[in-house]
Design an enzyme around this catalytic site. Structure first.
Site, PDB file in Angstrom:
ATOM      1  N   TYR A 126      -0.256  -1.250 -12.231  1.00  0.00           N
ATOM      2  CA  TYR A 126      -1.678  -1.188 -12.573  1.00  0.00           C
ATOM      3  C   TYR A 126      -1.908  -0.460 -13.898  1.00  0.00           C
ATOM      4  CZ  TYR A 126      -1.624  -2.439  -7.668  1.00  0.00           C
ATOM      5  OH  TYR A 126      -1.333  -3.051  -6.486  1.00  0.00           O
TER       6      TYR A 126
ATOM      7  N   CYS B 238     -14.577   4.880 -28.058  1.00  0.00           N
ATOM      8  CA  CYS B 238     -15.851   5.591 -28.217  1.00  0.00           C
ATOM      9  C   CYS B 238     -16.562   5.837 -26.895  1.00  0.00           C
ATOM     10  CB  CYS B 238     -16.745   4.791 -29.149  1.00  0.00           C
ATOM     11  SG  CYS B 238     -15.883   4.390 -30.661  1.00  0.00           S
ATOM     12  N   GLU B 239     -15.953   6.578 -26.030  1.00  0.00           N
ATOM     13  CA  GLU B 239     -16.574   6.989 -24.760  1.00  0.00           C
ATOM     14  C   GLU B 239     -15.961   8.318 -24.356  1.00  0.00           C
ATOM     15  OE1 GLU B 239     -17.097   4.625 -21.416  1.00  0.00           O
ATOM     16  OE2 GLU B 239     -16.923   2.719 -22.476  1.00  0.00           O
TER      17      GLU B 239
ATOM     18  N   TYR C  82     -10.267   6.024 -11.745  1.00  0.00           N
ATOM     19  CA  TYR C  82     -10.060   6.717 -10.455  1.00  0.00           C
ATOM     20  C   TYR C  82      -9.807   8.210 -10.623  1.00  0.00           C
ATOM     21  CZ  TYR C  82      -8.298   1.908  -9.683  1.00  0.00           C
ATOM     22  OH  TYR C  82      -8.110   0.552  -9.666  1.00  0.00           O
TER      23      TYR C  82
ATOM     24  N   GLY D 128       3.332  -3.568  -4.224  1.00  0.00           N
ATOM     25  CA  GLY D 128       3.233  -3.604  -5.676  1.00  0.00           C
ATOM     26  C   GLY D 128       3.711  -2.287  -6.257  1.00  0.00           C
ATOM     27  N   ARG D 129       2.878  -1.254  -6.043  1.00  0.00           N
ATOM     28  CA  ARG D 129       3.127   0.058  -6.631  1.00  0.00           C
ATOM     29  C   ARG D 129       4.500   0.629  -6.260  1.00  0.00           C
ATOM     30  NH1 ARG D 129      -1.464   3.311  -7.703  1.00  0.00           N
ATOM     31  NH2 ARG D 129      -2.496   2.067  -6.129  1.00  0.00           N
TER      32      ARG D 129
ATOM     33  N   ARG E 249      -6.411   3.829 -15.353  1.00  0.00           N
ATOM     34  CA  ARG E 249      -6.449   4.534 -14.077  1.00  0.00           C
ATOM     35  C   ARG E 249      -7.120   5.907 -14.143  1.00  0.00           C
ATOM     36  NH1 ARG E 249      -2.787   5.847 -11.173  1.00  0.00           N
ATOM     37  NH2 ARG E 249      -3.640   5.049  -9.233  1.00  0.00           N
TER      38      ARG E 249
ATOM     39  N   GLY F 195       0.771  -1.242   0.000  1.00  0.00           N
ATOM     40  CA  GLY F 195       0.000   0.000   0.000  1.00  0.00           C
ATOM     41  C   GLY F 195       0.796   1.281   0.000  1.00  0.00           C
TER      42      GLY F 195
HETATM   43  N1  LLP Z   1      -1.752  -6.986  -0.961  1.00  0.00           N
HETATM   44  C1  LLP Z   1      -3.074  -7.076  -1.228  1.00  0.00           C
HETATM   45  C2  LLP Z   1      -3.878  -8.053  -0.514  1.00  0.00           C
HETATM   46  C3  LLP Z   1      -3.650  -6.210  -2.177  1.00  0.00           C
HETATM   47  O1  LLP Z   1      -4.944  -6.290  -2.418  1.00  0.00           O
HETATM   48  C4  LLP Z   1      -2.837  -5.268  -2.846  1.00  0.00           C
HETATM   49  C5  LLP Z   1      -3.405  -4.363  -3.858  1.00  0.00           C
HETATM   50  C6  LLP Z   1      -1.465  -5.233  -2.553  1.00  0.00           C
HETATM   51  C7  LLP Z   1      -0.958  -6.101  -1.592  1.00  0.00           C
HETATM   52  C8  LLP Z   1      -0.510  -4.287  -3.227  1.00  0.00           C
HETATM   53  O2  LLP Z   1      -0.825  -2.952  -2.975  1.00  0.00           O
HETATM   54  P1  LLP Z   1       0.195  -1.794  -3.438  1.00  0.00           P
HETATM   55  O3  LLP Z   1       1.468  -1.956  -2.662  1.00  0.00           O
HETATM   56  O4  LLP Z   1       0.419  -1.960  -4.892  1.00  0.00           O
HETATM   57  O5  LLP Z   1      -0.527  -0.532  -3.132  1.00  0.00           O
HETATM   58  N2  LLP Z   1      -5.741  -0.695  -9.404  1.00  0.00           N
HETATM   59  C9  LLP Z   1      -5.480   0.229  -8.326  1.00  0.00           C
HETATM   60  C10 LLP Z   1      -4.768  -0.414  -7.189  1.00  0.00           C
HETATM   61  C11 LLP Z   1      -5.453  -1.642  -6.645  1.00  0.00           C
HETATM   62  C12 LLP Z   1      -4.734  -2.286  -5.500  1.00  0.00           C
HETATM   63  C13 LLP Z   1      -5.296  -3.614  -5.200  1.00  0.00           C
HETATM   64  N3  LLP Z   1      -4.655  -4.336  -4.147  1.00  0.00           N
HETATM   65  C14 LLP Z   1      -4.744   1.434  -8.882  1.00  0.00           C
HETATM   66  O6  LLP Z   1      -4.474   1.483 -10.091  1.00  0.00           O
HETATM   67  O7  LLP Z   1      -4.460   2.380  -8.148  1.00  0.00           O
END
Ligand code: LLP
Length: 448
Positions: free
Chosen positions: A394, A365-366, A334, A293-294, A330, A249
């Site tokens: 993402y 087309c949106e 969002y 992730g991010r 995105r 996160g």
């Molecule tokens: N662990 C779990 C259980 C998760 O659901 C997620 C992300 C992560 C770890 C990794 O989170 P990060 O470190 O990447 O923040 N599509 C959205 C983000 C969705 C995140 C979903 N879960 C976007 O483009 O902002």
């Protein structure tokens, strides 16, 4: 208004003689060679982000950084992270297969997700996934049945929902009680007591993930404290854990956000853990896990696109580019901001007046198909190449074939200036391969 903000780019991306480069390789050259839209990643940026999360700031317990595969599941990216010794956070059998194909081991995976199917649980148990993060009592019972029928024992954590506001976009907040994820602390405690006596289940840890793109430390601190207090309560009950998984996160800078650095994050969480260890009767030392992730891949990737058509107008100036909402979802989903950077710098002559501001839109087309709004881009012309920054997480992973558009190619640029194609541009044939023409002949009932 400044026309571009290079502060969102990691170090391997820099201008050289007006050309935006990655490791000195001009990105416009990659556009010509591989076509657009094109995802470009810097391996050095990924490696450095991962390593700073894994090693920066002294930490009181052994820590293990997992990569949340959903952020960027490309085999080229996963295989890099395998070599760096990352663990993996997976949410489907598909992601497990990707990790295995990239050379990773199931033992190094934690399996998260609120709705795993019996088949997925079976595959995870059989392949020896390191931990299954269980999100409901029903899933716990199901997993016990599945594991028993396979003659296996499933290692589990319960995912707790600590009811903490991560102060992020509501779609990506996961740790509030109105969110579908995890179990309240009371329900999780009851589930652990039940898990202890269930066949086919071995308790190994606890898990928590409160949301994504979190730019302040406070929600992480609150969540950590709640998890650690819960670990104490479990220990008082005789339930011992091998690991504590605090989820992911950690946010990145898309525009002007100031998220904590990896070192700030780790030293703050480390201090919470240290305080907890001091006051603890039990002297075991659980492993501390994270699922980022991010923060690992987000800044390391750019989406490159070409300006197809300029449509200046009374209310808006539209720059129609060849990337669209299907390639980078995105903004539409969002209202996310991605910095727009011209690959070839243009300096307007003195006294040229204000640069026009453009809405970057795709060919879909949106009206929701936009990538950036109201950006001042001097001397923008058809045929120009632009980069959408911070698209490594993402971006390609959420791409679709909407409007029957093939998904973009992806390349990685390495520090030695080699460029690896890690995904071919999708071919129309492979896009249509799984579909069949119907053999049913509808009869027009009104026909004579
Ligand atoms: N662990 C779990 C259980 C998760 O659901 C997620 C992300 C992560 C770890 C990794 O989170 P990060 O470190 O990447 O923040 N599509 C959205 C983000 C969705 C995140 C979903 N879960 C976007 O483009 O902002």
């Amino acid at each position: 208004m400044p026309t571009e903000n290079l502060s969102v780019l990691p170090q391997p991306f820099a201008r050289d003689g007006g050309e935006l480069c990655c490791e000195g390789v001009p990105l416009s050259m990659l556009c010509r060679e591989h076509g657009t839209p094109l995802y470009v990643y810097s391996s050095r940026a990924i490696i450095e982000s991962f390593q700073s999360l894994q090693t920066s700031a002294p930490f009181p317990l052994q820590r293990r950084v997992c990569f949340a595969v959903k952020a960027n599941p490309n085999l080229g990216i996963l295989s890099l992270l395998v070599k760096l010794g990352a663990g993996f956070d997976i949410v489907s059998s598909g992601e497990l297969q990707r990790v295995i194909r990239a050379g990773g081991r199931p033992e190094d995976c934690v399996f998260s997700g609120v709705g795993k199917s019996a088949q997925e649980l079976g595959q995870a148990v059989q392949s020896g996934v390191g931990c299954i993060n269980v999100e409901s009592q029903s899933e716990l019972l199901q997993l016990s049945r599945v594991a028993t029928s396979l003659g296996r024992v499933a290692p589990i954590s319960m995912r707790i929902n600590p009811d903490i506001d991560a102060k992020t976009h509501p779609y990506i907040s996961t740790g509030l009680k109105e969110n579908k994820f995890g179990l309240s602390i009371d329900d999780a405690h009851a589930a652990y007591r039940q898990a202890r006596s269930l066949p086919g289940i071995r308790i190994v840890g606890v898990d928590c993930h409160i949301g994504s793109q979190i730019t302040q430390l406070e929600p992480f601190v609150q969540a950590t404290q709640r998890v650690l207090m819960f670990v104490d309560a479990l220990e008082r009950d005789g339930i011992e854990l091998e690991h504590i998984d605090l989820g992911g996160g950690l946010g990145i800078r898309y525009r002007d956000e100031t998220p904590p650095s990896a070192a700030e994050f780790m030293s703050t969480i480390g201090a919470c853990v240290e305080g907890w260890l001091k006051g603890r009767v039990n002297k075991s030392r659980p492993l501390l896990m994270f699922e980022f992730g991010r923060a690992i891949v987000g800044a390391a990737g750019l989406l490159l696109t070409r300006v197809e058509v300029l449509k200046p107008g009374e209310a808006k100036n539209f720059a129609v580019v060849d990337a669209a909402m299907n390639d980078l979802m995105r903004p539409s989903l969002y209202e996310a901001w991605h910095e727009v950077i011209s690959l070839t710098e243009k300096r307007p002559p003195p006294g040229a007046g204000e640069a026009l501001c453009w809405d970057l839109v795709g060919p879909v087309c949106e009206s929701g198909d936009w990538l950036a709004r109201n950006r001042c881009l001097p001397l923008l012309a058809e045929g120009d190449f632009l980069a959408l920054a911070s698209a490594g997480a993402y971006g390609s992973s959420m791409a679709s074939n909407y409007n029957s558009r093939p998904r973009p190619a992806e390349v990685v640029v390495h520090p030695d200036q080699t460029v690896e194609l890690i995904r071919h541009r999708e071919q129309l044939d492979s896009m249509l391969n799984d579909e069949r023409v119907s053999s049913f002949s509808p009869v027009y009932s009104g026909a004579k």
